[in-house]
Write an enzyme that holds these catalytic residues in place. Sequence first.
Site, PDB file in Angstrom:
ATOM      1  N   SER A 125       1.953   5.266   0.737  1.00  0.00           N
ATOM      2  CA  SER A 125       1.846   6.207   1.879  1.00  0.00           C
ATOM      3  C   SER A 125       1.464   5.513   3.177  1.00  0.00           C
ATOM      4  CB  SER A 125       0.805   7.290   1.587  1.00  0.00           C
ATOM      5  OG  SER A 125       1.198   8.041   0.495  1.00  0.00           O
TER       6      SER A 125
ATOM      7  N   ALA B  16      10.737   1.337  -2.877  1.00  0.00           N
ATOM      8  CA  ALA B  16      10.682   0.104  -3.672  1.00  0.00           C
ATOM      9  C   ALA B  16      10.372   0.410  -5.139  1.00  0.00           C
ATOM     10  CB  ALA B  16       9.643  -0.857  -3.086  1.00  0.00           C
TER      11      ALA B  16
ATOM     12  N   PRO C 157       0.848  -1.196   0.000  1.00  0.00           N
ATOM     13  CA  PRO C 157       0.000   0.000   0.000  1.00  0.00           C
ATOM     14  C   PRO C 157       0.884   1.248   0.000  1.00  0.00           C
ATOM     15  CG  PRO C 157       0.003  -1.043   2.172  1.00  0.00           C
ATOM     16  CD  PRO C 157       0.774  -1.950   1.268  1.00  0.00           C
TER      17      PRO C 157
ATOM     18  N   ASP D 210      15.258   3.375   3.586  1.00  0.00           N
ATOM     19  CA  ASP D 210      14.300   2.665   2.738  1.00  0.00           C
ATOM     20  C   ASP D 210      14.952   2.140   1.463  1.00  0.00           C
ATOM     21  OD1 ASP D 210      12.693   3.733   4.683  1.00  0.00           O
ATOM     22  OD2 ASP D 210      11.120   4.403   3.341  1.00  0.00           O
TER      23      ASP D 210
ATOM     24  N   SER E  30       7.504   3.949  -1.835  1.00  0.00           N
ATOM     25  CA  SER E  30       8.121   4.869  -2.810  1.00  0.00           C
ATOM     26  C   SER E  30       9.565   4.454  -3.088  1.00  0.00           C
ATOM     27  CB  SER E  30       8.050   6.321  -2.329  1.00  0.00           C
ATOM     28  OG  SER E  30       8.840   6.519  -1.183  1.00  0.00           O
TER      29      SER E  30
ATOM     30  N   GLY F  33       4.087   3.805   5.193  1.00  0.00           N
ATOM     31  CA  GLY F  33       5.245   3.562   6.062  1.00  0.00           C
ATOM     32  C   GLY F  33       5.976   2.276   5.761  1.00  0.00           C
ATOM     33  N   LEU F  34       5.626   1.615   4.637  1.00  0.00           N
ATOM     34  CA  LEU F  34       6.282   0.344   4.288  1.00  0.00           C
ATOM     35  C   LEU F  34       7.310   0.518   3.166  1.00  0.00           C
ATOM     36  CD1 LEU F  34       3.225  -2.102   4.437  1.00  0.00           C
ATOM     37  CD2 LEU F  34       4.843  -1.512   6.252  1.00  0.00           C
ATOM     38  N   GLY F  35       7.697   1.756   2.916  1.00  0.00           N
ATOM     39  CA  GLY F  35       8.769   1.992   1.942  1.00  0.00           C
ATOM     40  C   GLY F  35       8.364   1.779   0.500  1.00  0.00           C
TER      41      GLY F  35
END
Length: 289
Positions: free
Chosen positions: A73, A81, A71, A123, A79, A75-77
């Site tokens: 925006s 990736a 998903p 990230d 952008s 917090g899982l990086g």
Amino acid sequence: MATWSAPGKVFLFGEHAVLYEKPGIALAIRPRVYVTVRKTNHPHHAKSPYIDQCFREFGVKGSVYINSQLPSSSGLGSSAAVTVATLAAINDEFDLGRSREQIAEMAWKIEKKVQKGRASATDTTVSTYGGMFLIKGGTRKRLAPQNYHLIVGNTQVSHSTSRMVEKVAEIKQKHPSIINPVLDSIEAIVMDAMKHLDEPAYLGKLMDMNHSLLETLGVGHPQLSRLVLAARSTGAFGAKITGAGGGGCMVAIAPKNIRARIAGAIEVFEGRAIITCLDTEGLRKERDA
């Protein structure tokens, strides 16, 4: 046509603090972003400042197709990736000969440009190389991989990373005598965690502490609190915000046999749960269909 993929990431410890020369521990997780780049005279792709900048850096034009399990925006990086995988796919499709190291460096430069200088290298490093890292300032140290059982809970409340970073900068400026010790405490948590990386139950307790300190920094959100408490009360070793906060995701570390139960509790509180573990591959070339 070239297709490459890169994993997302979670911070186990130290987000926000890493922007103030403190250490952090981050690791790559299984969900991935897949990017296909094709040379073409009629380039088209999703509107994204990250993708635009990737093409600009290389000075080429092409079409891009993205398939993301992450998903945005949250917090899982995602952008990072997308940026890493897009650069690798352009590099491959146009035969530009850049190394993995150079792609990681370019991706960080692009993230910094798009996020107006606020991006940490975490990230892009984690997404490029996979595995788990201790990050401090410009240095990164690869840590021995661990078999953690993780549950990510997405609040589905979108947030702005740059806004959260500004918020911490503001509170730090306003209350330095309170906030500087909070950042020091986060550093102490990271250093203690380094001695116990093979003890998930111990790390869980430290994650709980780190979560409280992140709330002190002003990056909490009521929905994040609900998901964190749901995970803890269902038997997680510990749970915390991961990433910028103010929405986005939390992460819990848990015994293997109750992962599904924790995921269920997160879903009850209207979060979207992802059961995951460490990704050790990082950037990967996919077989062309």
